[in-house]
Design an enzyme around this catalytic site. Structure first.
Site, short mmCIF file in Angstrom:
data_model
loop_
_atom_site.label_atom_id
_atom_site.label_comp_id
_atom_site.label_asym_id
_atom_site.label_seq_id
_atom_site.Cartn_x
_atom_site.Cartn_y
_atom_site.Cartn_z
N HIS A 21 0.86 -1.18 0.00
CA HIS A 21 0.00 0.00 0.00
C HIS A 21 0.89 1.24 0.00
O HIS A 21 2.13 1.12 0.00
CB HIS A 21 -0.99 -0.03 1.16
N HIS A 24 3.98 1.57 2.40
CA HIS A 24 5.22 0.88 1.99
C HIS A 24 5.94 1.69 0.91
O HIS A 24 7.15 1.85 0.92
CB HIS A 24 4.91 -0.51 1.45
N CYS A 130 2.23 -11.32 19.38
CA CYS A 130 1.40 -10.78 18.29
C CYS A 130 1.99 -11.25 16.97
O CYS A 130 3.11 -10.90 16.64
CB CYS A 130 1.36 -9.24 18.32
N CYS A 133 2.83 -8.37 14.47
CA CYS A 133 4.14 -7.73 14.71
C CYS A 133 5.26 -8.75 14.66
O CYS A 133 6.42 -8.37 14.59
CB CYS A 133 4.18 -7.06 16.08
N CYS A 156 -3.28 -6.45 20.51
CA CYS A 156 -2.09 -5.66 20.18
C CYS A 156 -2.53 -4.24 19.81
O CYS A 156 -3.48 -4.07 19.04
CB CYS A 156 -1.36 -6.30 19.02
N HIS A 159 -2.00 -3.71 15.89
CA HIS A 159 -2.83 -4.46 14.94
C HIS A 159 -4.30 -4.59 15.34
O HIS A 159 -5.10 -5.08 14.55
CB HIS A 159 -2.23 -5.85 14.70
N LYS A 306 -3.12 4.73 11.57
CA LYS A 306 -2.09 4.22 10.66
C LYS A 306 -2.78 3.43 9.56
O LYS A 306 -3.56 2.52 9.84
CB LYS A 306 -1.14 3.30 11.44
N LYS A 309 -3.36 -2.60 5.63
CA LYS A 309 -4.18 -3.56 4.91
C LYS A 309 -5.07 -4.33 5.88
O LYS A 309 -6.23 -4.57 5.61
CB LYS A 309 -3.29 -4.55 4.17
N1 MSP Z 1 9.20 -7.22 7.61
C1 MSP Z 1 9.24 -6.17 8.57
C2 MSP Z 1 10.51 -5.35 8.42
C3 MSP Z 1 11.78 -6.10 8.53
S1 MSP Z 1 13.17 -5.08 8.26
C4 MSP Z 1 14.47 -6.03 8.70
C5 MSP Z 1 8.02 -5.26 8.40
N2 MSP Z 1 7.41 -5.31 7.24
S2 MSP Z 1 6.09 -4.51 6.86
O1 MSP Z 1 5.83 -4.88 5.50
O2 MSP Z 1 5.06 -4.75 7.81
O3 MSP Z 1 6.39 -2.99 6.99
C6 MSP Z 1 7.42 -2.41 6.29
C7 MSP Z 1 7.48 -0.94 6.50
O4 MSP Z 1 6.30 -0.30 6.05
C8 MSP Z 1 7.70 -0.50 7.93
O5 MSP Z 1 8.76 0.45 7.98
C9 MSP Z 1 6.42 0.18 8.30
O6 MSP Z 1 6.63 1.22 9.20
C10 MSP Z 1 6.00 0.72 6.94
N3 MSP Z 1 4.59 1.05 6.94
C11 MSP Z 1 3.54 0.19 7.07
N4 MSP Z 1 2.40 0.93 7.13
C12 MSP Z 1 2.71 2.25 7.06
C13 MSP Z 1 1.99 3.44 7.03
N5 MSP Z 1 0.68 3.47 7.13
N6 MSP Z 1 2.69 4.60 6.89
C14 MSP Z 1 4.04 4.62 6.73
N7 MSP Z 1 4.75 3.52 6.76
C15 MSP Z 1 4.11 2.33 6.96
O7 MSP Z 1 7.70 -4.54 9.33
#
Ligand code: MSP
Length: 530
Positions: A21, A24, A130, A133, A156, A159, A306, A309
């Site tokens: 999304h 990311h 969780c 997380c 959590c 989440h 935040k 998905k």
């Molecule tokens: N797999 C772990 C990271 C491992 S790094 C060694 C993870 N993955 S994630 O896909 O859940 O999230 C990846 C990144 O996307 C994180 O930095 C997270 O903060 C970011 N974001 C997820 N949702 C977000 C928003 N709504 N806004 C900004 N960043 C967001 O965590």
């Protein structure tokens, strides 16, 4: 930072349980802009991104979809995560998947080293876990809702889903031993964790003292096997954090490793703790240098929460790029949100900024200046003839903008860098209005003055193309092609740190017509995007 230095920047590796999304994409774009800036400054740059494919979360998603986890990961990487990089124009140097042998082998090597050196022991753990997380939680990190689907259960806070009680025999990493060394690191290297809000939170957390960390699981087998006990797999975060070194040759290519490591890590603030506490402790245990910096950016919020998905508030990046293009996507999120703080996304704001700043502010300026060089000088850049105060003021604005932008990028203050560059757009628009080149063109007696005005405006555009290239590679590429005829070299070779120096464009060089950089968007509502 002096030119030529090594700049290794990373994004988190993304879970492949779902499709990307815009949250990311935000991290990706920010890292890409920093990397492109440094690359264009001549630094030895490396941008790493990738996917996090082990652990319970991915396993459960695969099972729910009736496929093997590796099959699921392959599908998501090919159909969603690699295409994301194209959608938002990411120029990454590498893409690592944690299921690749180069990663799995090096993780085993790292773990065995820590085990041999006495940093790992067997123990038992019971706690609230969780799966979202992929982390054990303390009670003060959980809520007990009074209503709704999970009323009365421990959920959590991130989440909004119930945690599970896990009791396992695990291997533990002696993280508690590193409490003082970490506090010392935050003290002696105050910009190790940024921004300040995230740094304060981390320091406070570590001051309470650290526990040892459970780093293996035996209740499922989707992970890297613990080398001395294959009935356990490595805890997914321990596995994932290591991607930052396994991708640059840890254990296999010493030369590459020495050249790249240590890295700058860009992460969301929710995962800053893993990067600023667990990760440096792991590196210290292995006798490796800690990262240069961990920067925890804010969240994109939808309806004040935040965006995610799992809460069904996710917006796909392509929904935006299909209408506005990837340049506008990149510009908007980095300009509208102070990097390091949370920011709310809205279609109205995006649309308004597109029209006012990109189409009317920058795009129009470029079209008008280039059209006038075409019309009044037959497409050959005129020479300047004696600068007035107004022209010299533009030169000063350009020099200051370039210096301020580089300074801001050094601090990862991307929105400040863009604001600094935008002073050129605003000043040039005012300059054109005041100088009225269309009036100067009517009189042969002011022909020389017209040449100076159009040269000055073109040089301003040259600086804009150079400085905005890391942010909007497509539009600036078109502008450069129109503005800088033969003999000027490719845009990628225009040093950002020299962009403030006046007089790069050669008088007499060809200036060719420019299509609108940011075409009018009729009605956002009609695209289904609103
Ligand atoms: N797999 C772990 C990271 C491992 S790094 C060694 C993870 N993955 S994630 O896909 O859940 O999230 C990846 C990144 O996307 C994180 O930095 C997270 O903060 C970011 N974001 C997820 N949702 C977000 C928003 N709504 N806004 C900004 N960043 C967001 O965590």
């Amino acid at each position: 930072m002096p030119s030529g230095e090594s700049f290794f920047i990373t994004t988190p590796i993304f879970y492949v349980n779902d499709v990307p999304h815009i949250g990311h994409a935000y991290t990706e774009v920010a890292a890409d802009v920093l990397a492109r800036w440094h690359r264009q400054a001549g630094d030895d740059t490396w941008l790493l991104t990738g996917t996090d494919e082990h652990g319970q979360k991915i396993l459960r998603t695969a099972v729910a979809n009736g496929v093997e986890p590796k099959q699921w990961a392959d599908k998501l990487v090919d159909s969603a995560w690699l295409p994301l990089l194209e959608t938002i124009d990411i120029a990454n140097d590498d893409f690592i998947r944690t299921t690749e042998p180069r990663h799995e082998d090096a993780v085993a090597l790292f773990l065995q080293k820590l085990y041999d050196d006495g940093f790992i022991y067997a123990g038992e753990y019971e706690g609230y876990y969780c799966v979202g997380c992929e982390e054990y939680k303390q009670l003060d990190e959980l809520d007990t809702p009074t209503e709704g689907e999970y009323a009365g259960q421990l959920v959590c806070r991130i989440h909004s889903r119930p945690v599970e009680i896990l009791k396992e025999k695990n291997y533990f990493f002696r993280m508690s031993q590193f409490t003082d060394a970490l506090l010392d690191l935050y003290e002696t290297q105050p910009d190790f964790v940024q921004p300040e809000s995230v740094r304060n939170e981390i320091v406070q957390f570590v001051r309470q003292g650290l526990s040892d960390l459970s780093i293996s699981r035996s209740s499922f087998d989707w992970g890297i096997k613990v080398p001395w006990d294959p009935s356990h797999v490595v805890y997914v975060w321990f596995d994932a954090l290591l991607n930052y070194v396994t991708a640059v040759g840890y254990g296999t290519d010493d030369e590459q490793f020495a050249r790249r490591w240590p890295a700058y890590h860009l992460v969301g603030k929710d995962i800053a703790r893993f990067h600023a506490v667990i990760w440096p402790a792991m590196l210290m245990a292995a006798g490796l240098p800690v990262p240069r910096k961990v920067f925890g950016h804010g969240w994109l919020l939808v309806g004040g929460e935040k965006m995610s998905k799992s809460k069904l508030t996710g917006i796909a990046p392509q929904q935006i790029t299909d209408t506005f293009g990837s340049d506008a996507f990149r510009y908007y999120f980095l300009r509208a949100i102070t990097f390091g703080q949370d920011g709310s996304f809205s279609w109205e704001d995006l649309s308004a900024r597109y029209q006012a700043e990109l189409a009317n502010g920058f795009g129009n300026l470029a079209s008008r200046v280039i059209a006038m060089v075409g019309r009044y000088y037959d497409g050959a850049l005129p020479a300047p003839a004696g600068y007035t105060d107004a022209d010299l003021a533009i030169q000063r604005v350009v020099a200051k903008a370039a210096a301020d932008a580089d300074d801001a990028i050094e601090r990862f203050a991307i929105n400040e860098a863009i604001a600094a560059i935008w002073t050129i757009v605003d000043e040039l628009n005012g300059y054109i209005t005041e100088q009225e080149p269309w009036v100067l063109a009517k009189d042969e007696a002011t022909r020389a003055r017209l040449g100076t005005v159009l040269y000055t405006a073109s040089e301003g555009l040259r600086a804009l193309a150079t400085l905005l290239a890391p942010i909007m590679p497509i539009a600036t590429g078109k502008l450069w092609a129109a503005l800088a005829g033969e003999g000027h070299g490719p845009l990628a070779e225009q040093g950002v740190r020299e962009a403030g120096t006046w007089g790069v464009l050669q008088p007499g060089s060809a200036v060719s017509p420019l299509e609108p950089l940011f075409p009018r968007i009729e009605d956002v509502a009609d695209t289904g995007a609103a």
